[in-house]
Every structure is written in structure tokens, then in C-alpha cells.
Enzyme design. Structure first.
Site: not given
Length: 503
Positions: A184, A383
């Protein structure tokens, strides 16, 4: 002498030769539309295989990937590397969580993605509004009693995770225990579920037991690493540091903050990495043992190992094959863009997006749609955890309308979930669609393959334009648009790089 009957004909020919030829004006002619080919048959085959009872288990695909690797690939000096896998091929997902149809799988992905995108936007907005990490108060934190872990409700922090869509096998502890962990770029705290478990969700591997690791060590409350947490609490009895990360979708992890040894792939172990050892964990992390944080904050894994460069290439989410995450890899990228840092938060990687083009034509979108202001509001985040790219409503409308104009020959159908532009391609094996490109400050342009923006949403041939509008100030480049492209971050040079077909 020519016969009299031929004289008029000769005169006409001479006059025609002497007359100026007409010039064809092209001022109003449209340039040819730049297109990409979508292989409908191939993408539908992958989609159906993803929910098939014969889908390849992750351990088999991983073994196949290892057997075909170039020997020594992960042993280059100064580089750490590990393999990435799609969430939907984790053993837990392959077992109890199999979806009955591909449409069901897509809708589940989109529900998770909505939670993720909303929470990323909220975190960015709070930072821009000057909300301090110390201003955040937990909405509903179950205190760990002394008999369990003596945790006393630290302050909420963190960014919405949703569930995590890409995972890797990471060795934790000494001897190393191999665990599936979420990758992440929107998080700064690495953590794993730990014994004793007061409340742990189901994961594919046995829960990590720190008492069996010789390299596990608690972090004291007065340690600078404890102070780097968004907020810290202390064990009353020992003065050990406690942590909590609460995500915007209701997921959270609470436990001890410690240092531990992590092993990535065949690389040498990395010692004294600060991680959370979570004893109370809830949320949508099913399958994963924890999270490997790749954000830009001081506690993220790249920051702790002083890696100024890292890159990843995300495998197609419907494929059981793997791709890679690499640290210390400074290969030149095909397309580069400015890496922009917010003045209010170090977690996210913002990129200097300047515009979009469809069919080779630059869209008329005001620069303000992609710009970050002096407070840190707005901008565009790259992202790994958000799936579908979110654009300001005006930018999305311009993109969608241009795409629709270029696909008038394709049969339209009703929208699906957050997608409003869908097509029935059930009777096609391939189609030509307008090319979509991301344009960056400095002149770089990333042309996307058609499969990265026109995606199947069921097994019957319904395809949708995989972009979505947002009313939030920040835009997000999601992982659907990143698939098959090596995305690299160079914090020393302040650049983001994109290289196609470099997995």
C-alpha cells in the site's frame, strides 16, 4: 493541317492545361482518430477464468513464476525485490470467498474501491484543512484491558485501505515466517496480526507469534520511532509503545509497536524495521496477515531502509501470474513526471498531471482540475490501493464525452455501479476504441492500453469505461490504469516514472 473538327477539342485541352488547378482545403478536415485495439475475446477469457473452479491456485502460479525467473534476478547489488499477486488469487479468496459470477466479483471490488477512494480523499482533505494528527479522536475504539494488552485507546490515524488489492509474500521474524501482506502506497505503518489475538480476522497463514522470533523487540515510548506515529500510547506497566491505525472504511489495527526483521524474496534480511504487532484487528483485510507500508512518511518501509527509489508493476487483477516490487532500482523510465509533495502530509505521492487526451486530441480541461494549491488541497495522487481512477467531475465529463463520440459504432448498454459509460460487446472478438493518454507537466505522455480503461464487468460481454467522477478536491490515478506498467518513484530526483510492459 488538322481536320476542322479537331480544332475545338484541341482548344479546350489547351485551356484546361493552362487553368490553375483547384486547391482542396483541409482546414476543416478532422485528423485521424488515434485508436487502441481491445482484445475482447482474451479479456473475457481471463474474466471467466478468474471465477472458474479450475482457476490456478496462487501457490502453483508462484511456483511457475519462480521456475521461469532469470537466475540471480533478485540478487543485484543494492536491490530488494519481491513478487506481487492479485488479491483474488489468495488461498483464502480461492477457498471460502469464491464468487458465483464475474459480475459479483466486480461489484465486490467496486464496493471496496469506493471505501478506499473516499478515505484517501478524506485524509488528503483533512491535511489540506490543517487538521493535525493530534486533533483526531477515535470514534469507536475497544480498549485493550490489562489482561489482554493494556492498550489505552490511542488517537485514530491512517488512511482508508478498503481491503488491499495486491499482496506479496514477506518473511517476518527470525526464523522468517512467510506471510501474505498488502502492498500500500497510501500507508506509512507496516503491521501484522499477532498472537495473543484478542480479536483477529481470518487470514491465509497462521497468525504470527512474536514469542517465537529471536529478533522481535518492543519499542519504548520515549523512542523517536514511537513519536513518529500519528499518535502514541504507553503500556502502564512497561512503558512500551502502543499503536493504532484506523482506516476510513471501519477497519483498524491495535497493538504493540516493535522492531522486527523482514525478508523480501531472496534478498538479505532487513533488521530493526519498526512495525505494528496487532492484537485487535478488524476489517476487510481477509486473507492478508498485515500490510507493508510504502507511503512517503518516516515510518514507511522505503523510508526506514533509506530507499530513495522503488518501483512496482501490477499484474492484471484477473490473472494468477505475479509481477514485482523492487527497491533500489533506478532504471530510466519511458515517461517521467514531476513528483509533488504536499506541504501538509508526507504520506501520498502526488504527480504533476497536466491534461488528458482522447483519440490523440488534447481535451479542454482547466489546469485547476489537476493542480494542488498552496495549502495542499487538490492535486493528483498515484495510489496502488485505489482501483478506478477518480477525476474532477468536469475533467471526467470531458473524457467521457470525447470517448463516447469516438465509439458511436459500438452498442451502448446501461451503467454498472459507479460506471456510467458501458457497451455490449458480446458479439465482438476485438474492437477499436479511442486511445486515452495521461499528459504530465514537462511533456511526458502515457498512452494507456485499451484493457486499462475499457474493462469487463461481467462474463457476458458488458464493458465499461473505467474512470469515475469525484466531488473531492483530490484526483487519484488508480491501479486499473497502472496495470502492466512499471511505476517508479524517485524521491531524490522528485520524479514518477512509467514504463509499459516492464513487469
Amino acid at each position: 493541317m488538322q481536320p476542322p473538327i479537331l480544332l475545338p477539342l484541341l482548344l479546350l485541352l489547351l485551356l484546361a492545361a493552362a487553368s490553375p488547378r483547384p486547391v482542396l482545403s483541409r482546414r476543416h478536415a478532422s485528423p485521424p482518430l488515434a485508436t487502441e485495439t481491445l482484445d475482447v475475446a482474451a479479456s473475457l477469457s481471463r474474466a471467466r477464468a478468474a471465477v472458474s473452479a479450475e482457476a490456478v491456485p496462487l501457490h502453483q502460479s508462484a511456483a511457475a513464476a519462480v521456475s521461469t525467473e532469470v537466475v540471480g534476478e533478485e540478487h543485484e547489488e543494492g536491490r530488494l525485490a519481491l513478487r506481487l499477486h492479485s488479491r483474488d488469487f489468495l488461498p483464502e479468496e480461492q477457498g471460502q470467498q469464491r464468487h458465483a459470477s464475474y459480475r459479483s466479483l466486480v461489484l465486490a471490488r467496486l464496493r471496496r474501491d469506493s471505501a478506499r477512494a473516499a478515505a484517501v480523499s478524506a485524509r488528503a482533505a483533512m491535511a489540506a484543512d490543517g487538521v493535525s494528527r493530534f486533533d483526531l479522536v477515535p470514534a469507536n475504539v475497544t480498549a485493550f484491558e490489562a489482561s489482554a494488552a493494556e492498550i489505552q485507546g490511542p488517537v485514530v490515524s491512517g488512511v482508508g485501505l478498503g481491503s488491499g488489492e495486491y499482496f506479496s509474500r514477506v518473511g517476518v521474524g527470525s526464523p522468517a515466517r512467510q506471510l501474505y501482506m498488502v502492498l500500500d502506497t497510501g500507508s506509512d505503518v507496516t503491521w501484522v496480526q499477532c498472537q495473543p489475538c484478542a480479536d483477529c480476522y481470518q487470514q491465509s497463514d497462521p497468525v504470527f507469534d512474536p514469542s517465537l522470533s529471536t529478533s522481535y523487540a518492543s519499542v519504548a515510548c520515549d523512542n523517536p520511532r514511537c513519536h513518529d506515529l500519528d499518535a502514541a500510547a504507553c503500556r502502564n506497566s512497561t512503558g512500551a509503545c502502543l499503536y493504532e491505525v484506523a482506516y476510513g472504511d471501519g477497519s483498524y489495527t491495535v497493538g504493540d509497536f516493535a522492531t522486527e526483521t523482514l525478508t523480501l524474496g531472496d534478498s538479505a534480511p532487513v533488521s530493526s524495521v519498526a512495525i505494528g504487532c496487532g492484537h485487535d484487528n478488524e476489517g476487510l483485510f481477509v486473507g492478508a496477515a498485515g500490510l507493508l507500508a510504502l507511503g512517503g512518511g518516516p515510518l514507511s518501509f522505503p523510508s526506514q531502509i533509506s530507499a530513495t527509489t522503488f518501483s512496482y508493476c501490477l499484474v492484471d487483477r484477473d490473472s494468477p501470474s505475479s509481477s514485482t516490487l523492487q527497491f533500489g532500482d533506478a532504471a530510466d523510465a519511458e515517461v517521467t513526471a514531476p513528483l509533488i509533495r504536499s506541504p501538509r502530509t508526507s504520506t501520498f505521492y502526488y504527480v504533476g498531471l497536466s491534461g488528458l487526451s482522447v483519440g490523440g486530441q488534447i481535451l479542454s480541461i482547466p489546469p485547476s482540475a489537476f493542480a494542488m494549491d498552496s495549502t495542499g488541497a487538490g492535486g493528483v495522487i498515484v495510489d496502488s490501493g485505489t482501483a478506478v481512477t477518480r477525476l474532477q467531475s468536469s475533467a471526467y465529463a470531458a473524457l467521457r464525452d470525447a470517448f463516447v463520440r469516438g465509439t458511436q459504432s459500438l452498442p451502448r448498454t446501461s451503467g454498472v455501479s459507479l460506471f456510467d459509460t458501458c457497451y455490449d460487446l458480446s458479439d465482438r472478438t476485438s474492437v477499436e476504441v479511442p486511445a486515452v493518454s495521461l499528459r504530465f507537466a514537462g511533456g511526458g505522455e502515457l498512452r494507456l492500453p485499451a484493457k486499462n480503461y475499457l474493462i469487463p464487468v461481467d462474463g457476458a460481454g458488458t464493458y465499461c469505461l473505467a474512470f469515475a467522477p469525484t466531488n473531492a478536491a483530490v484526483s487519484i490515478i488508480g491501479n486499473v490504469q497502472q496495470q502492466g506498467t512499471r511505476v517508479s518513484f524517485d524521491t531524490a530526483k522528485s520524479t514518477v516514472g512509467f514504463t509499459s510492459n516492464k513487469c
